[in-house]
Design a protein around this motif. Structure first.
Motif, PDB file in Angstrom:
ATOM      1  N   GLU A 185       0.909 -24.643   1.446  1.00  0.00           N
ATOM      2  CA  GLU A 185       0.580 -24.436   2.691  1.00  0.00           C
ATOM      3  C   GLU A 185       1.979 -24.666   3.684  1.00  0.00           C
ATOM      4  O   GLU A 185       1.970 -24.222   4.917  1.00  0.00           O
ATOM      5  N   GLN A 186       2.830 -25.482   3.123  1.00  0.00           N
ATOM      6  CA  GLN A 186       4.169 -25.832   3.803  1.00  0.00           C
ATOM      7  C   GLN A 186       5.008 -24.412   4.074  1.00  0.00           C
ATOM      8  O   GLN A 186       5.634 -24.295   4.952  1.00  0.00           O
ATOM      9  N   GLY A 188       3.790 -21.692   4.059  1.00  0.00           N
ATOM     10  CA  GLY A 188       3.151 -20.900   5.094  1.00  0.00           C
ATOM     11  C   GLY A 188       3.339 -21.240   6.616  1.00  0.00           C
ATOM     12  O   GLY A 188       2.733 -20.717   7.477  1.00  0.00           O
ATOM     13  N   ARG A 190       2.517 -24.374   7.740  1.00  0.00           N
ATOM     14  CA  ARG A 190       1.301 -25.226   8.191  1.00  0.00           C
ATOM     15  C   ARG A 190       1.619 -26.681   7.265  1.00  0.00           C
ATOM     16  O   ARG A 190       1.658 -26.649   6.113  1.00  0.00           O
ATOM     17  N   SER A 195       0.253 -32.961   3.317  1.00  0.00           N
ATOM     18  CA  SER A 195       1.392 -32.377   2.714  1.00  0.00           C
ATOM     19  C   SER A 195       2.522 -33.080   2.111  1.00  0.00           C
ATOM     20  O   SER A 195       3.057 -32.979   1.242  1.00  0.00           O
ATOM     21  N   ASN A 246      -5.351 -27.361  -3.306  1.00  0.00           N
ATOM     22  CA  ASN A 246      -6.332 -26.998  -2.220  1.00  0.00           C
ATOM     23  C   ASN A 246      -6.050 -28.388  -1.391  1.00  0.00           C
ATOM     24  O   ASN A 246      -6.480 -29.417  -1.562  1.00  0.00           O
ATOM     25  N   LEU A 247      -5.801 -28.240   0.063  1.00  0.00           N
ATOM     26  CA  LEU A 247      -5.558 -29.074   1.014  1.00  0.00           C
ATOM     27  C   LEU A 247      -6.944 -29.931   1.252  1.00  0.00           C
ATOM     28  O   LEU A 247      -6.420 -31.196   1.310  1.00  0.00           O
TER      29      LEU A 247
END
Length: 437
Positions: A185-186, A188, A190, A195, A246-247
């Protein structure tokens, strides 16, 4: 061109270049006004420099100015320098020590207890950073940014990728972080407190395996490391949860991760081997958990039912020997009496041993020293440990410990006399915490 002994901003005398890359330099210098060693980070202004780099550099200075934590180098100064080239300078406290990356390069092996301590120290720093308003995200935790000071304490350094406010929706962003350590996600754009937890988990895995997370095999985007090193299953599960791709499946906060780590740490300590008022024996270490449900000989000897069975058995033998003159009838009744006695007495003589190590668990059931049942399974595939009830009604139900492994269930503890419900719950908690569930 900057050189050793050169004085910057009429105050900082350069002593040694520590690092240089992409228009950035890091120097060890002496603050002539205080005679203290400091770290001076310099950003070169040039036509090739991206403005985003300057923005991150200035953000690092602004964030550090407001951070006060004993494990984060203190902010000292920020200046601009025009010396043929234009430089922006950031001055920080100097922490003498060695980065974990350097120690890894030297071949140092980090044992599990040491990695646990490092994890706890960094989590406490993250609790402070993430608890600020707004939260401060480091976004680049990795071995090179963790310093083992000469005071044997761990420091978090290099806030060049720091974020202190949420990205605005629709705004452009700069991808920061290091491949292998930064979560998906980082990349991307976010980043959340979780994170930083992923990056910490990937770093710890690097320390225990000696292999960069970028070089580890993956399955469904999850780092595969448990087969490479002997770890307490609870600690391995903890690392797996930190590095969930998965966050939503990661720990929600550094505080939650620290509490889970402490619970597992307490679970692997050697405790009293016996539960009060119970026949349960338990022995544990970081690498092995052993549970023994031995034959309760005192209850075997003093049980009224056992004496009744023995008395009844003797009564039948006596009258059979008196009333019958048929040898086959005698042996028939004798066999029946023995079977009846075994039916009542043998269940009391059942001994159960359960073993867990870093790879598998094993359940052994013995009667009079002879193994009559054996079950094995993969420790890391255990999904749940719980107290189950079988037989009887209401308070008469017999308590068991059940291990759920996928669709399979493995139970133990159904004894005669049965385990108390409290003893069963105690066992379940001990196993769960040792396994990190």
């Amino acid at each position: 061109m900057l050189q050793t002994q050169q004085v910057l901003d009429n105050r900082y005398q350069l002593k040694e270049k520590l690092a240089e890359n992409a228009g950035r330099q890091t120097w060890l210098a002496q603050d002539l006004s205080t005679q203290e060693d400091v770290v001076v980070k310099l950003l070169t202004f040039s036509d090739q420099m991206q403005w985003e780099n300057l923005r991150l550099f200035e953000r690092e200075a602004q964030v550090l100015k407001h951070l006060y934590h004993p494990r984060i180098p203190e902010y000292r100064n920020y200046f601009c320098l025009d010396d043929q080239l234009f430089y922006f300078g950031l001055v920080q406290e100097y922490i003498p020590g060695t980065s974990l990356k350097q120690l890894l390069a030297q071949g140092k092996v980090f044992p599990e207890p040491e990695v646990r301590k490092i994890a706890a120290h960094i989590l406490k720093i993250l609790i402070y950073l993430h608890g600020l308003s707004p939260p401060v995200l480091h976004r680049d935790i990795k071995p090179s940014n963790l310093l083992l000071g000469k005071d044997s304490r761990i420091y978090l350094v290099d806030f060049g990728a720091v974020q202190d406010r949420a990205a605005k929706e629709g705004a452009t962003f700069t991808v920061v972080g290091t491949y292998g350590y930064a979560p998906l996600e980082q990349f991307g754009g976010r980043a959340t407190p979780a994170s930083d937890l992923y990056a910490l988990g990937a770093t710890l895995i690097h320390l225990v395996t000696g292999i960069s997370p970028a070089d580890l095999p993956q399955k469904d985007s999850r780092l595969q490391f448990a087969h490479l090193v002997r770890l307490n299953p609870g600690f391995a599960r903890w690392l797996e949860q930190l590095t969930q791709p998965n966050l939503e499946r990661r720990f929600k906060s550094a505080q939650q991760a620290l509490e889970a780590l402490k619970a597992n740490q307490n679970a692997i300590k050697v405790a009293s081997p016996r539960l009060p008022e119970s026949c349960v024996w338990l022995k544990k270490s970081p690498s092995r958990l052993q549970i023994k449900l031995p034959v309760p000989w005192r209850k075997v000897v003093t049980s009224p039912r056992n004496w009744l069975v023995v008395a009844g058995f003797g009564f039948w033998l006596f009258w059979l020997s008196v009333l019958t003159n048929s040898s086959w009838m005698y042996w028939l009744w004798l066999t029946g009496s023995l079977v009846l006695a075994a039916w009542f007495i043998l269940p009391v003589l059942v001994e159960t041993n359960v073993y867990f190590d870093h790879q598998q668990f094993e359940i052994q059931v013995k009667v009079l020293g002879f193994r009559i049942k054996q079950q094995r399974g993969n420790v890391l595939e255990i999904d749940k440990v719980f107290k189950s009830d079988s037989g009887g009604f209401g308070k008469n139900k017999i308590a068991e410990v059940t291990l759920a492994v996928g669709v399979e269930e493995y139970s133990f503890g159904r004894l005669n006399p049965p385990l108390s419900h409290d003893a069963c719950r105690w066992l379940v908690n001990e196993i769960k915490h040792w396994l990190g569930l």
